[in-house]
Design a protein around this motif. Structure first.
Motif, mmCIF file in Angstrom:
data_model
loop_
_atom_site.group_PDB
_atom_site.id
_atom_site.type_symbol
_atom_site.label_atom_id
_atom_site.label_comp_id
_atom_site.label_asym_id
_atom_site.label_seq_id
_atom_site.Cartn_x
_atom_site.Cartn_y
_atom_site.Cartn_z
ATOM 1 N N SER A 1 0.829 -1.210 0.000
ATOM 2 C CA SER A 1 0.000 0.000 0.000
ATOM 3 C C SER A 1 0.864 1.262 0.000
ATOM 4 C CB SER A 1 -0.973 0.002 1.172
ATOM 5 O OG SER A 1 -0.283 0.004 2.400
ATOM 6 N N ALA A 2 1.991 1.231 0.680
ATOM 7 C CA ALA A 2 2.885 2.388 0.682
ATOM 8 C C ALA A 2 3.468 2.624 -0.711
ATOM 9 C CB ALA A 2 4.003 2.205 1.703
ATOM 10 N N ILE A 3 3.793 1.563 -1.424
ATOM 11 C CA ILE A 3 4.309 1.702 -2.787
ATOM 12 C C ILE A 3 3.226 2.263 -3.703
ATOM 13 C CG2 ILE A 3 5.147 0.434 -4.818
ATOM 14 C CD1 ILE A 3 7.333 0.826 -2.713
ATOM 15 N N GLU A 4 1.981 1.859 -3.507
ATOM 16 C CA GLU A 4 0.882 2.420 -4.305
ATOM 17 C C GLU A 4 0.759 3.926 -4.059
ATOM 18 O OE1 GLU A 4 -0.903 1.031 -6.806
ATOM 19 O OE2 GLU A 4 0.484 -0.636 -6.513
ATOM 20 N N ASN A 5 0.912 4.345 -2.818
ATOM 21 C CA ASN A 5 0.890 5.777 -2.510
ATOM 22 C C ASN A 5 2.091 6.487 -3.115
ATOM 23 O OD1 ASN A 5 -1.554 5.899 -1.131
ATOM 24 N ND2 ASN A 5 -0.598 5.349 0.808
ATOM 25 N N LEU A 6 3.235 5.809 -3.156
ATOM 26 C CA LEU A 6 4.424 6.379 -3.795
ATOM 27 C C LEU A 6 4.174 6.595 -5.288
ATOM 28 C CD1 LEU A 6 7.439 7.207 -3.626
ATOM 29 C CD2 LEU A 6 7.983 4.811 -4.154
ATOM 30 N N ILE A 7 3.479 5.676 -5.912
ATOM 31 C CA ILE A 7 3.146 5.832 -7.335
ATOM 32 C C ILE A 7 2.316 7.096 -7.537
ATOM 33 C CG2 ILE A 7 1.830 4.847 -9.263
ATOM 34 C CD1 ILE A 7 2.675 2.049 -8.122
ATOM 35 N N LEU A 8 1.307 7.285 -6.704
ATOM 36 C CA LEU A 8 0.469 8.488 -6.803
ATOM 37 C C LEU A 8 1.304 9.751 -6.559
ATOM 38 C CD1 LEU A 8 -2.699 7.273 -4.860
ATOM 39 C CD2 LEU A 8 -2.421 7.500 -7.346
ATOM 40 N N GLY A 9 2.150 9.706 -5.545
ATOM 41 C CA GLY A 9 3.003 10.846 -5.244
ATOM 42 C C GLY A 9 3.988 11.146 -6.358
ATOM 43 N N SER A 10 4.508 10.104 -6.987
ATOM 44 C CA SER A 10 5.455 10.287 -8.089
ATOM 45 C C SER A 10 4.770 10.909 -9.298
ATOM 46 C CB SER A 10 6.084 8.944 -8.474
ATOM 47 O OG SER A 10 6.842 8.441 -7.397
ATOM 48 N N LYS A 11 3.545 10.496 -9.572
ATOM 49 C CA LYS A 11 2.792 11.094 -10.680
ATOM 50 C C LYS A 11 2.558 12.575 -10.432
ATOM 51 C CE LYS A 11 0.425 6.916 -12.207
ATOM 52 N NZ LYS A 11 -0.872 6.214 -12.349
ATOM 53 N N ALA A 12 2.288 12.935 -9.184
ATOM 54 C CA ALA A 12 2.075 14.349 -8.845
ATOM 55 C C ALA A 12 3.389 15.125 -8.839
ATOM 56 C CB ALA A 12 1.387 14.452 -7.485
ATOM 57 N N SER A 13 4.478 14.484 -8.466
ATOM 58 C CA SER A 13 5.779 15.156 -8.357
ATOM 59 C C SER A 13 6.456 15.375 -9.698
ATOM 60 C CB SER A 13 6.705 14.340 -7.455
ATOM 61 O OG SER A 13 6.192 14.289 -6.150
ATOM 62 N N ALA A 14 6.201 14.514 -10.663
ATOM 63 C CA ALA A 14 6.884 14.592 -11.953
ATOM 64 C C ALA A 14 6.772 15.971 -12.605
ATOM 65 C CB ALA A 14 6.389 13.500 -12.889
ATOM 66 N N PRO A 15 5.575 16.568 -12.699
ATOM 67 C CA PRO A 15 5.511 17.890 -13.322
ATOM 68 C C PRO A 15 6.228 18.974 -12.507
ATOM 69 C CG PRO A 15 3.290 17.111 -12.766
ATOM 70 C CD PRO A 15 4.266 16.029 -12.427
ATOM 71 N N VAL A 16 6.234 18.838 -11.197
ATOM 72 C CA VAL A 16 6.953 19.785 -10.342
ATOM 73 C C VAL A 16 8.449 19.681 -10.608
ATOM 74 C CG1 VAL A 16 7.469 20.431 -7.948
ATOM 75 C CG2 VAL A 16 5.154 19.703 -8.568
ATOM 76 N N HIS A 17 8.942 18.451 -10.702
ATOM 77 C CA HIS A 17 10.362 18.248 -10.985
ATOM 78 C C HIS A 17 10.735 18.801 -12.365
ATOM 79 C CE1 HIS A 17 10.523 14.815 -7.848
ATOM 80 N NE2 HIS A 17 10.713 16.002 -7.315
ATOM 81 N N LYS A 18 9.853 18.623 -13.332
ATOM 82 C CA LYS A 18 10.118 19.174 -14.672
ATOM 83 C C LYS A 18 10.206 20.691 -14.622
ATOM 84 C CE LYS A 18 8.184 15.607 -17.648
ATOM 85 N NZ LYS A 18 7.125 15.320 -18.649
ATOM 86 N N GLU A 19 9.317 21.325 -13.865
ATOM 87 C CA GLU A 19 9.352 22.788 -13.724
ATOM 88 C C GLU A 19 10.662 23.254 -13.092
ATOM 89 O OE1 GLU A 19 5.921 24.228 -11.619
ATOM 90 O OE2 GLU A 19 4.546 23.298 -13.040
ATOM 91 N N MET A 20 11.255 22.402 -12.246
ATOM 92 C CA MET A 20 12.517 22.742 -11.582
ATOM 93 C C MET A 20 13.735 22.407 -12.441
ATOM 94 S SD MET A 20 11.875 21.487 -7.707
ATOM 95 C CE MET A 20 10.495 22.048 -6.722
ATOM 96 N N ALA B 1 6.549 11.964 3.292
ATOM 97 C CA ALA B 1 7.380 10.755 3.333
ATOM 98 C C ALA B 1 7.769 10.429 4.770
ATOM 99 C CB ALA B 1 8.618 10.922 2.456
ATOM 100 N N GLY B 2 7.994 11.448 5.568
ATOM 101 C CA GLY B 2 8.303 11.219 6.980
ATOM 102 C C GLY B 2 7.158 10.552 7.714
ATOM 103 N N ALA B 3 5.938 10.967 7.412
ATOM 104 C CA ALA B 3 4.762 10.386 8.060
ATOM 105 C C ALA B 3 4.525 8.939 7.613
ATOM 106 C CB ALA B 3 3.528 11.233 7.768
ATOM 107 N N ALA B 4 4.976 8.600 6.413
ATOM 108 C CA ALA B 4 4.770 7.246 5.884
ATOM 109 C C ALA B 4 5.754 6.225 6.463
ATOM 110 C CB ALA B 4 4.891 7.258 4.365
ATOM 111 N N TYR B 5 6.815 6.706 7.086
ATOM 112 C CA TYR B 5 7.823 5.817 7.674
ATOM 113 C C TYR B 5 7.227 5.091 8.883
ATOM 114 C CZ TYR B 5 12.260 4.262 9.589
ATOM 115 O OH TYR B 5 13.281 3.490 10.049
#
Length: 107
Positions: free
Chosen positions: A14-33, A85-89
């Protein structure tokens, strides 16, 4: 010279599934940076189903440094890495980021 930063993650299904969602949201932010080609790598055979690897590419070490300065100074870093990510640990563990360069491109 192409540089790639690969962040290794380990977690429960389940944590990896949440990471997938977070990665999809982070990708455009990383591109902007300034990052290019964000990807989240998962094993499809041979084990390692508890692991995922997020990679982003850069044109040079300098471009990676500029990205890192932007990222560490951003609200995204505070909200997504420090807090979320800290809360997911310990269900989700960030095992660190390794930065690679393309040795074939080196003259």
């Amino acid at each position: 010279m192409t540089v790639i930063a690969v962040t290794s993650w380990e977690g429960t299904p389940s944590a990896i599934e949440n990471l997938i969602l977070g990665s999809k949201a982070s990708a455009p932010v990383h591109k902007e940076m300034g990052a290019q080609n964000p990807r989240l790598w998962r094993a499809m055979a041979g084990g390692g189903m508890e692991s995922a690897f997020y990679s982003i590419e850069f044109e040079s070490h300098a471009a990676y440094g500029t990205f890192t300065d932007k990222m560490l100074g951003s609200e995204w870093w505070k909200e997504q890495i420090v807090e979320a990510a800290g809360a997911a640990y310990p269900d989700l563990k960030n095992l660190g980021t390794t930065v690679y360069y393309d040795a074939i491109e080196v003259e």
